[in-house]
Design a protein around this motif. Structure first.
Motif, mmCIF file in Angstrom:
data_model
loop_
_atom_site.group_PDB
_atom_site.id
_atom_site.type_symbol
_atom_site.label_atom_id
_atom_site.label_comp_id
_atom_site.label_asym_id
_atom_site.label_seq_id
_atom_site.Cartn_x
_atom_site.Cartn_y
_atom_site.Cartn_z
ATOM 1 N N THR A 2 0.839 -1.199 0.000
ATOM 2 C CA THR A 2 0.000 0.000 0.000
ATOM 3 C C THR A 2 0.876 1.252 0.000
ATOM 4 O OG1 THR A 2 -0.087 0.212 2.405
ATOM 5 C CG2 THR A 2 -1.761 -1.211 1.352
ATOM 6 N N ASN A 3 0.260 2.380 -0.309
ATOM 7 C CA ASN A 3 1.005 3.639 -0.278
ATOM 8 C C ASN A 3 1.538 3.930 1.120
ATOM 9 O OD1 ASN A 3 0.682 4.176 -2.991
ATOM 10 N ND2 ASN A 3 -1.132 5.431 -2.709
ATOM 11 N N ALA A 4 0.755 3.606 2.137
ATOM 12 C CA ALA A 4 1.200 3.837 3.513
ATOM 13 C C ALA A 4 2.405 2.966 3.851
ATOM 14 C CB ALA A 4 0.059 3.569 4.490
ATOM 15 N N GLN A 5 2.382 1.711 3.412
ATOM 16 C CA GLN A 5 3.523 0.818 3.651
ATOM 17 C C GLN A 5 4.752 1.323 2.911
ATOM 18 O OE1 GLN A 5 1.548 -2.701 2.218
ATOM 19 N NE2 GLN A 5 1.450 -3.590 4.275
ATOM 20 N N LEU A 6 4.569 1.763 1.666
ATOM 21 C CA LEU A 6 5.688 2.277 0.881
ATOM 22 C C LEU A 6 6.265 3.516 1.553
ATOM 23 C CD1 LEU A 6 7.513 2.179 -1.579
ATOM 24 C CD2 LEU A 6 5.742 3.427 -2.844
ATOM 25 N N TYR A 7 5.404 4.403 2.004
ATOM 26 C CA TYR A 7 5.857 5.617 2.685
ATOM 27 C C TYR A 7 6.696 5.247 3.912
ATOM 28 C CZ TYR A 7 5.751 10.033 5.229
ATOM 29 O OH TYR A 7 6.110 11.171 5.906
ATOM 30 N N ASP A 8 6.176 4.320 4.720
ATOM 31 C CA ASP A 8 6.915 3.901 5.921
ATOM 32 C C ASP A 8 8.245 3.255 5.559
ATOM 33 O OD1 ASP A 8 4.975 4.872 7.655
ATOM 34 O OD2 ASP A 8 3.954 2.926 7.839
ATOM 35 N N ASP A 9 8.239 2.411 4.528
ATOM 36 C CA ASP A 9 9.481 1.742 4.131
ATOM 37 C C ASP A 9 10.500 2.742 3.582
ATOM 38 O OD1 ASP A 9 8.868 -0.807 4.984
ATOM 39 O OD2 ASP A 9 8.154 -1.484 3.027
ATOM 40 N N VAL A 10 10.052 3.730 2.811
ATOM 41 C CA VAL A 10 10.977 4.747 2.303
ATOM 42 C C VAL A 10 11.564 5.525 3.472
ATOM 43 C CG1 VAL A 10 11.152 6.899 0.968
ATOM 44 C CG2 VAL A 10 9.955 4.932 0.003
ATOM 45 N N ARG A 11 10.709 5.909 4.409
ATOM 46 C CA ARG A 11 11.184 6.656 5.580
ATOM 47 C C ARG A 11 12.214 5.835 6.354
ATOM 48 N NH1 ARG A 11 9.007 6.416 10.462
ATOM 49 N NH2 ARG A 11 7.005 5.704 9.697
ATOM 50 N N GLN A 12 11.922 4.569 6.583
ATOM 51 C CA GLN A 12 12.843 3.707 7.322
ATOM 52 C C GLN A 12 14.132 3.455 6.537
ATOM 53 O OE1 GLN A 12 12.642 2.752 10.515
ATOM 54 N NE2 GLN A 12 10.850 4.080 10.547
ATOM 55 N N ALA A 13 14.011 3.260 5.231
ATOM 56 C CA ALA A 13 15.203 3.037 4.398
ATOM 57 C C ALA A 13 16.111 4.254 4.413
ATOM 58 C CB ALA A 13 14.790 2.688 2.967
ATOM 59 N N GLN A 14 15.521 5.441 4.428
ATOM 60 C CA GLN A 14 16.324 6.660 4.491
ATOM 61 C C GLN A 14 17.087 6.756 5.809
ATOM 62 O OE1 GLN A 14 13.522 9.824 3.656
ATOM 63 N NE2 GLN A 14 13.866 9.650 1.450
ATOM 64 N N LEU A 15 16.582 6.085 6.828
ATOM 65 C CA LEU A 15 17.246 6.058 8.129
ATOM 66 C C LEU A 15 18.234 4.903 8.252
ATOM 67 C CD1 LEU A 15 14.150 6.906 10.371
ATOM 68 C CD2 LEU A 15 16.041 8.435 9.739
ATOM 69 N N GLY A 16 18.405 4.142 7.169
ATOM 70 C CA GLY A 16 19.388 3.071 7.151
ATOM 71 C C GLY A 16 18.851 1.670 7.367
ATOM 72 N N ASP A 17 17.541 1.514 7.387
ATOM 73 C CA ASP A 17 16.938 0.197 7.596
ATOM 74 C C ASP A 17 17.042 -0.625 6.309
ATOM 75 O OD1 ASP A 17 15.184 -1.994 7.817
ATOM 76 O OD2 ASP A 17 13.789 -0.892 9.089
ATOM 77 N N ARG A 18 17.938 -1.596 6.306
ATOM 78 C CA ARG A 18 18.152 -2.421 5.101
ATOM 79 C C ARG A 18 16.951 -3.306 4.789
ATOM 80 N NH1 ARG A 18 24.233 -3.717 4.067
ATOM 81 N NH2 ARG A 18 25.187 -1.878 4.996
ATOM 82 N N GLY A 19 16.248 -3.737 5.813
ATOM 83 C CA GLY A 19 15.047 -4.547 5.599
ATOM 84 C C GLY A 19 13.986 -3.772 4.848
ATOM 85 N N ALA A 20 13.839 -2.496 5.192
ATOM 86 C CA ALA A 20 12.867 -1.649 4.504
ATOM 87 C C ALA A 20 13.252 -1.483 3.035
ATOM 88 C CB ALA A 20 12.775 -0.285 5.187
ATOM 89 N N MET A 21 14.541 -1.270 2.780
ATOM 90 C CA MET A 21 15.004 -1.149 1.387
ATOM 91 C C MET A 21 14.740 -2.446 0.634
ATOM 92 S SD MET A 21 16.265 0.845 -0.917
ATOM 93 C CE MET A 21 17.112 2.179 -0.079
ATOM 94 N N GLN A 22 14.987 -3.564 1.272
ATOM 95 C CA GLN A 22 14.751 -4.858 0.632
ATOM 96 C C GLN A 22 13.271 -5.038 0.300
ATOM 97 O OE1 GLN A 22 17.187 -6.886 -0.352
ATOM 98 N NE2 GLN A 22 15.675 -8.184 -1.335
ATOM 99 N N ARG A 23 12.384 -4.618 1.192
ATOM 100 C CA ARG A 23 10.945 -4.727 0.924
ATOM 101 C C ARG A 23 10.549 -3.873 -0.280
ATOM 102 N NH1 ARG A 23 11.037 -4.767 6.472
ATOM 103 N NH2 ARG A 23 10.543 -2.543 6.664
ATOM 104 N N ILE A 24 11.129 -2.697 -0.399
ATOM 105 C CA ILE A 24 10.834 -1.831 -1.549
ATOM 106 C C ILE A 24 11.283 -2.511 -2.842
ATOM 107 C CG2 ILE A 24 11.395 0.359 -2.688
ATOM 108 C CD1 ILE A 24 11.709 1.510 0.229
ATOM 109 N N ILE A 25 12.494 -3.020 -2.837
ATOM 110 C CA ILE A 25 13.019 -3.692 -4.033
ATOM 111 C C ILE A 25 12.168 -4.910 -4.380
ATOM 112 C CG2 ILE A 25 14.991 -4.993 -4.955
ATOM 113 C CD1 ILE A 25 16.761 -3.013 -3.262
ATOM 114 N N GLU A 26 11.822 -5.700 -3.378
ATOM 115 C CA GLU A 26 10.995 -6.885 -3.619
ATOM 116 C C GLU A 26 9.619 -6.514 -4.172
ATOM 117 O OE1 GLU A 26 10.989 -9.043 0.066
ATOM 118 O OE2 GLU A 26 13.069 -9.691 -0.196
ATOM 119 N N ALA A 27 9.065 -5.400 -3.704
ATOM 120 C CA ALA A 27 7.753 -4.975 -4.191
ATOM 121 C C ALA A 27 7.795 -4.642 -5.679
ATOM 122 C CB ALA A 27 7.264 -3.768 -3.395
#
Length: 78
Positions: A2-27
């Motif tokens: 969802t857009n909300a999940q993407l927003y949260d993952d982008v925010r977390q990835a910008q803070l260095g969360d590799r799991g969030a970046m991986q979720r974005i790539i997988e999506a």
């Protein structure tokens, strides 16, 4: 995703969360694979890697307070 999940993952990835970046790539990976079929098979892996690198850069450069959504922003980065 969802857009909300993407927003949260982008925010977390910008803070260095590799799991969030991986979720974005997988999506977006199904779209990446589909696009890679348009290049010769020998170049497909390099093409996929280039697209993933662009996504990573776009995530890190994206201003979460900006008007365009993330997909539009990625298209502007070309």
């Amino acid at each position: 995703m969802t857009n909300a999940q993407l927003y949260d993952d982008v925010r977390q990835a910008q803070l260095g969360d590799r799991g969030a970046m991986q979720r974005i790539i997988e999506a977006y990976y199904p779209l990446i694979r589909k696009a890679s079929r348009s290049v010769p098979p020998a170049a497909a892996k390099d093409f996929e890697q280039t697209i993933i690198e662009k996504i990573v850069r776009a995530v890190h450069n994206y201003d979460l307070e900006a008007i365009p959504d993330f997909v539009t922003f990625c298209e502007m980065e070309e």
